[in-house]
Motif scaffolding. Sequence first.
Motif, PDB file in Angstrom:
ATOM      1  N   ALA A  52      37.773  34.940  37.265  1.00  0.00           N
ATOM      2  CA  ALA A  52      38.269  35.321  35.942  1.00  0.00           C
ATOM      3  C   ALA A  52      37.766  34.365  34.868  1.00  0.00           C
ATOM      4  O   ALA A  52      37.386  34.780  33.766  1.00  0.00           O
ATOM      5  N   ALA A  89      34.122  35.054  34.213  1.00  0.00           N
ATOM      6  CA  ALA A  89      34.005  36.286  33.440  1.00  0.00           C
ATOM      7  C   ALA A  89      34.372  36.048  31.978  1.00  0.00           C
ATOM      8  O   ALA A  89      33.740  36.595  31.052  1.00  0.00           O
ATOM      9  N   THR A 119      31.876  36.582  28.718  1.00  0.00           N
ATOM     10  CA  THR A 119      32.246  37.428  27.580  1.00  0.00           C
ATOM     11  C   THR A 119      32.175  36.655  26.272  1.00  0.00           C
ATOM     12  O   THR A 119      31.675  37.158  25.251  1.00  0.00           O
ATOM     13  N   GLU A 128      40.175  35.972  27.311  1.00  0.00           N
ATOM     14  CA  GLU A 128      39.384  36.891  28.128  1.00  0.00           C
ATOM     15  C   GLU A 128      39.596  36.648  29.628  1.00  0.00           C
ATOM     16  O   GLU A 128      39.613  37.580  30.420  1.00  0.00           O
ATOM     17  N   ARG A 149      42.762  38.296  30.610  1.00  0.00           N
ATOM     18  CA  ARG A 149      42.587  39.751  30.674  1.00  0.00           C
ATOM     19  C   ARG A 149      41.849  40.158  31.949  1.00  0.00           C
ATOM     20  O   ARG A 149      42.225  41.114  32.617  1.00  0.00           O
ATOM     21  N   HIS A 150      40.801  39.425  32.304  1.00  0.00           N
ATOM     22  CA  HIS A 150      40.065  39.736  33.523  1.00  0.00           C
ATOM     23  C   HIS A 150      40.913  39.474  34.765  1.00  0.00           C
ATOM     24  O   HIS A 150      40.847  40.222  35.743  1.00  0.00           O
ATOM     25  N   THR A 207      43.044  42.397  35.197  1.00  0.00           N
ATOM     26  CA  THR A 207      42.238  43.519  35.687  1.00  0.00           C
ATOM     27  C   THR A 207      41.970  43.389  37.180  1.00  0.00           C
ATOM     28  O   THR A 207      42.112  44.339  37.943  1.00  0.00           O
ATOM     29  N   PHE A 208      41.597  42.170  37.618  1.00  0.00           N
ATOM     30  CA  PHE A 208      41.331  41.944  39.033  1.00  0.00           C
ATOM     31  C   PHE A 208      42.588  42.167  39.863  1.00  0.00           C
ATOM     32  O   PHE A 208      42.550  42.724  40.956  1.00  0.00           O
ATOM     33  N   HIS A 231      41.700  51.516  33.498  1.00  0.00           N
ATOM     34  CA  HIS A 231      40.675  50.488  33.374  1.00  0.00           C
ATOM     35  C   HIS A 231      39.326  51.174  33.230  1.00  0.00           C
ATOM     36  O   HIS A 231      38.463  51.091  34.093  1.00  0.00           O
ATOM     37  N   ALA A 247      36.166  48.873  33.477  1.00  0.00           N
ATOM     38  CA  ALA A 247      35.824  48.434  34.819  1.00  0.00           C
ATOM     39  C   ALA A 247      35.273  49.581  35.632  1.00  0.00           C
ATOM     40  O   ALA A 247      34.377  49.413  36.457  1.00  0.00           O
ATOM     41  N   ARG A 263      30.169  47.215  29.427  1.00  0.00           N
ATOM     42  CA  ARG A 263      30.732  46.034  28.768  1.00  0.00           C
ATOM     43  C   ARG A 263      30.978  46.367  27.296  1.00  0.00           C
ATOM     44  O   ARG A 263      30.076  46.828  26.587  1.00  0.00           O
TER      45      ARG A 263
END
Length: 562
Positions: free
Chosen positions: A455, A458, A462, A477, A480-481, A484-485, A497, A500, A505
Motif C-alpha cells: 500500500a 502504491a 500515485t 493514497e 486508500r490502497h 482496496t487491498f 472498485h 481496480a 489509473r
Amino acid sequence: MESRVELFAVIRRDARVEGLGVRALAKRHGVHRRTVRQALASATPPARKRPDRSSPRLDPFKDAIDDMLRSDLDAPRKQRHTATRILARLVEEHAATNLSYSTVRDYVRIRRAQIDLEAGRRVEDAFVPQEHAPGQEAEVDFGEVYVVIQGVKTKCQMFIYRLSFSGKAVHRVYPTCAQEAFLEGHIDAFETLGGIPTRHIRYDNLTSAVLAVLHGGDRRRKENDRWVLFKSFYGFDSFYCQPGIAGAHEKGGVEGEVGWFRRNHLTPMPEVESLDELNDKIKGWEAADDARRITGKLNAIGADYAAERDLLAPLPVDRFDPGLVLHPRVDRSAMITVRMMKYSVPAHLIGRKVRVSLRTSHLVVFDGHTVVATHPRIASRGGHVVDLDHYLELLKHKPGALPGSTALASARASGAFTAAHDAFWAASRKVNGDTEGTKQLIDVLLLHRSLPTEAVVAGIETALTVGAVTAEVVAVEARRHATTFEHAARGANADRHRVARDNVREQRVVSLTQRRLTDPAAVIACLPADTRPLPSVAAYDELLSRRHSVASEPDLSKASTS
C-alpha cells in the motif's frame, strides 16, 4: 574342497555299501586311519582342538606381568601400567632383553581383562532384552550432518527425539548443538507428537544438560540450572546413560535412528536455501516414515504411535522460552553485541539494558515485556544486522546522516528500500530541498509501521504520477490502497472498485501544498473535470418576494383603534 561332514558321509557309505576296511578306506580317501575310525564311530566330525601355543621368551616373565596388572586394581585410573611401561620394567628389573613390544602388548590386552573379571571389576559383554511400555519413555541424541546451504557445504547438527515404544521420531537440523537448540528441539518434538513421556527420557551426558558426572555408581549428575527449570516446567525426568561408548547401547534406538535417517534421507547432501526449508522437507519425510516397519516389530511406526499418542502426558498451557537469556547494553549507535555480533534496536533505547532471547535461528529483543526487535541470527564473527526502521526518529533530527548510513545500505541490500522510495526521495529533494525532502521521505518510511508495504509503495507511485511529492499525499493514497487491498482479499463486490477492476489509473489526488510547486498550472491541468452544474441563487429570490408581500399588508389593529 569337500568339507569334513561330506568326507565322513562318503567314508561311512563306502564302508556300508562295499564293506571296505579301515586300511582300504584310508588309502582310498587319502586320510589317516584315525580319521576313518572317527567317521565310522560318528557321523558328526569332532571339533578341532586349538593348539596351545607357547611363548618361550615370554613365559618366564608372565608372573611378573600378572603382578603388575594386579597392582593396577588399586591404582588411580591415570596411573596404571601400559604395555610400554610393563616392557620397560621387565627390561630394567628382570633383564628381559629379547622381548618385543607386540608380544607384551598382546598378552597384556588379554590378561588384563581376565584379571579384572577375577577381581569382579568387569562383567562379560552381554545384553538383556528390554520392553518399553507405550507412552512412558523416549530417547534423545545429536548427530552430525552436512548440508549445502546456498551453494556452501555447511556442517550442522541434527537433533533426534524418538519414542521408545513406537519408534516415532522427530528430526530437526540446527547450526549448532548448543543449549538453545537442545531446548528448542524438545519443544518442537513435544508439540509435534502431542505429549510428554510419563516415565523418563534417556540422554548422553550432554553439556547442555550435565555440568559434571558424579561418581558413585548411582548415575547422579550435576545438572545445568536452566535444564532443571525446563524439566520442571514440562514435568518429566531424565535418565543418563553410562559415560563413553559403554552407555551407547542403553539408548540404542535413537543411536540407530541417527544413522538410518542420515543414510536414507540426507544422502546425497541436501541442497537448500536455508535450514527452515530443510526442516520443512524433513517433516514430509517423517510423515512418510510412518509406513515403515522396524525390524522386530509387528506393526508399522504409525500404527504403534497411534496407540501410544493418547498415553502421553499433556503439554502445559504456556510455552517455555528456549532462548538463552542475555542482558546487553545498547551503545551510542543503537546496537547491542551478542556473541561477538552486532544487532540494531530502536534508537530511544540508547544507554539502557535490554533482554535478549538468543535462539538457534534468530534472536528476540525485549524492553520489559514488549518485543522491540527480531533479527536473524548470524554466524560470522564481527558481522552485523541493521534495521533502518530503528533509526527513523533519530534521522528526523539528523536528516543529513541518512545518505551515507549503514542502515540505508542494509535496507537497499535487503530490498526494503525500493526504487520507488529512491524516486520519491529524489523528487522530494528537487521540490522541497535536501533537508525538507529527506524529512518527507522519513515520514513516508514511518508509514510502513502501520500500513502494508504494497500500500505504501502504491501511494508513492500515485504521488509521483501527479507530482505531489509530500508525505501527506502518500499517506492518504496508501490508506486508500490498503482499504482496496483489504476489500479485495475479503472478496468484496467488484463494482465498488471500478478502477481496480478495469486496471485504469485515475489521477484523483489533490495536493494540500500546491503553493510549494514550481508549476501549479501543470498540476491543475492534471485534475479531473468538474461536471457539477453551476450554482444558482434563484431559490433565494422567492424569499425576497414573500418578504415584500408581507410588508404591503395594512395594520388592521391600528385602523380599528382610530
